[in-house]
Write a protein that holds these residues in place. Structure first.
Motif, PDB file in Angstrom:
ATOM      1  N   LYS A  31       2.017   2.693  -5.547  1.00 37.41           N
ATOM      2  CA  LYS A  31       1.587   3.790  -4.674  1.00 37.41           C
ATOM      3  C   LYS A  31       1.147   3.245  -3.319  1.00 37.41           C
ATOM      4  O   LYS A  31       1.517   3.779  -2.266  1.00 37.41           O
ATOM      5  N   GLY A  32       0.366   2.164  -3.327  1.00 34.42           N
ATOM      6  CA  GLY A  32      -0.088   1.545  -2.086  1.00 34.42           C
ATOM      7  C   GLY A  32       1.057   0.987  -1.252  1.00 34.42           C
ATOM      8  O   GLY A  32       1.067   1.104  -0.022  1.00 34.42           O
ATOM      9  N   ARG A  33       2.027   0.404  -1.935  1.00 32.31           N
ATOM     10  CA  ARG A  33       3.193  -0.135  -1.219  1.00 32.31           C
ATOM     11  C   ARG A  33       3.976   0.995  -0.571  1.00 32.31           C
ATOM     12  O   ARG A  33       4.433   0.880   0.573  1.00 32.31           O
ATOM     13  N   ASN A  34       4.132   2.100  -1.284  1.00 34.12           N
ATOM     14  CA  ASN A  34       4.837   3.251  -0.715  1.00 34.12           C
ATOM     15  C   ASN A  34       4.122   3.785   0.516  1.00 34.12           C
ATOM     16  O   ASN A  34       4.758   4.138   1.510  1.00 34.12           O
ATOM     17  N   LEU A  35       2.791   3.852   0.473  1.00 35.42           N
ATOM     18  CA  LEU A  35       2.023   4.304   1.643  1.00 35.42           C
ATOM     19  C   LEU A  35       2.171   3.326   2.810  1.00 35.42           C
ATOM     20  O   LEU A  35       2.275   3.736   3.968  1.00 35.42           O
ATOM     21  N   HIS A  36       2.182   2.037   2.503  1.00 32.46           N
ATOM     22  CA  HIS A  36       2.363   1.011   3.535  1.00 32.46           C
ATOM     23  C   HIS A  36       3.707   1.190   4.226  1.00 32.46           C
ATOM     24  O   HIS A  36       3.801   1.160   5.460  1.00 32.46           O
ATOM     25  N   THR A  85      -4.030   0.268   9.531  1.00 33.28           N
ATOM     26  CA  THR A  85      -5.057  -0.769   9.705  1.00 33.28           C
ATOM     27  C   THR A  85      -6.340  -0.397   8.966  1.00 33.28           C
ATOM     28  O   THR A  85      -6.947  -1.225   8.289  1.00 33.28           O
ATOM     29  N   PHE A  86      -6.752   0.864   9.081  1.00 29.98           N
ATOM     30  CA  PHE A  86      -8.006   1.299   8.464  1.00 29.98           C
ATOM     31  C   PHE A  86      -7.936   1.189   6.939  1.00 29.98           C
ATOM     32  O   PHE A  86      -8.855   0.674   6.306  1.00 29.98           O
ATOM     33  N   PHE A  87      -6.865   1.697   6.350  1.00 31.88           N
ATOM     34  CA  PHE A  87      -6.761   1.688   4.894  1.00 31.88           C
ATOM     35  C   PHE A  87      -6.222   0.365   4.342  1.00 31.88           C
ATOM     36  O   PHE A  87      -6.302   0.130   3.146  1.00 31.88           O
ATOM     37  N   ASN A  88      -5.658  -0.444   5.193  1.00 32.82           N
ATOM     38  CA  ASN A  88      -5.168  -1.777   4.816  1.00 32.82           C
ATOM     39  C   ASN A  88      -4.304  -1.705   3.541  1.00 32.82           C
ATOM     40  O   ASN A  88      -4.581  -2.367   2.536  1.00 32.82           O
TER      41      ASN A  88
END
Length: 198
Positions: A31-36, A85-88
């Protein structure tokens, strides 16, 4: 009829929890990779578009709508860059992936120890010492994982995946339980037959 010792049951529970944590963190990582990617790709595309467009039109007189469109796209790229940047997202999904791999190592070690016990290579005393070491490692991983939060939705998905996997591929402990239950039924049926023939 021998039963499964409590020590092995504890190890099986640790294996189950480690697999569940692995699934949770791997899903959170995806999920994090998709958001990135969702934030990163538009930034690159917008910046490439603006750079090439304005470089080719340096001396040209542009209509007002192109200036405003360029400004809006630049603002969008800056906004997405700020969110990223904020959510890294990159650090977050890499952290989830690393923690997931650590949980996977715990789960595999539990499986190995259970197999060694059932193969009579490892006795309960040595198994107990190994559980203590694994619990310490598991606790250390849990402390590192506090930085990488898994949402309730992702956790529920992980539980569903874990249950599906358990149904498809029963653990060694579950296989042993099934064998013992089958042996118990066969013994009871044989006893009933023997009693009815008298």
């Amino acid at each position: 009829m021998s039963t499964i010792p409590n020590t092995v049951e504890v190890l099986e529970k640790l294996r189950w929890n480690a697999h569940l944590c692995k699934h949770s963190h791997f899903r959170a990582s995806m999920k994090g990779r998709n958001l990135h990617v969702l934030c990163g790709v538009p930034i690159v595309v917008v910046n490439l578009f603006l750079g090439s467009l304005f470089f080719s039109l340096i001396n040209a007189e542009l209509p007002d709508w192109t200036k405003w469109s360029g400004a809006a796209l630049a603002l969008l790229a800056a906004l997405l860059g700020g969110v990223q940047t904020f959510f890294n997202f990159k650090k977050n999904y890499e952290g989830h992936r690393q923690v997931g791999n650590e949980y996977l190592a715990i789960a595999r070690e539990c499986e190995r120890l259970i197999a060694l016990y059932f193969d009579d290579i490892l006795d309960l005393e040595h198994l107990s010492k190994k559980i203590s070491e694994l619990n310490t490692r598991y606790s250390e991983i849990n402390q590192r994982a506090e930085e990488f939060i898994v949402s309730d939705k992702v956790y529920r998905q992980a539980v569903h995946i874990q249950n599906q996997k358990a149904n498809r591929e029963p653990s060694l402990v579950e296989q042993m339980r099934n064998r013992q239950a089958t042996a118990q039924r066969v013994a009871e049926e044989a006893l009933e037959i023997a009693e009815s023939s008298h």
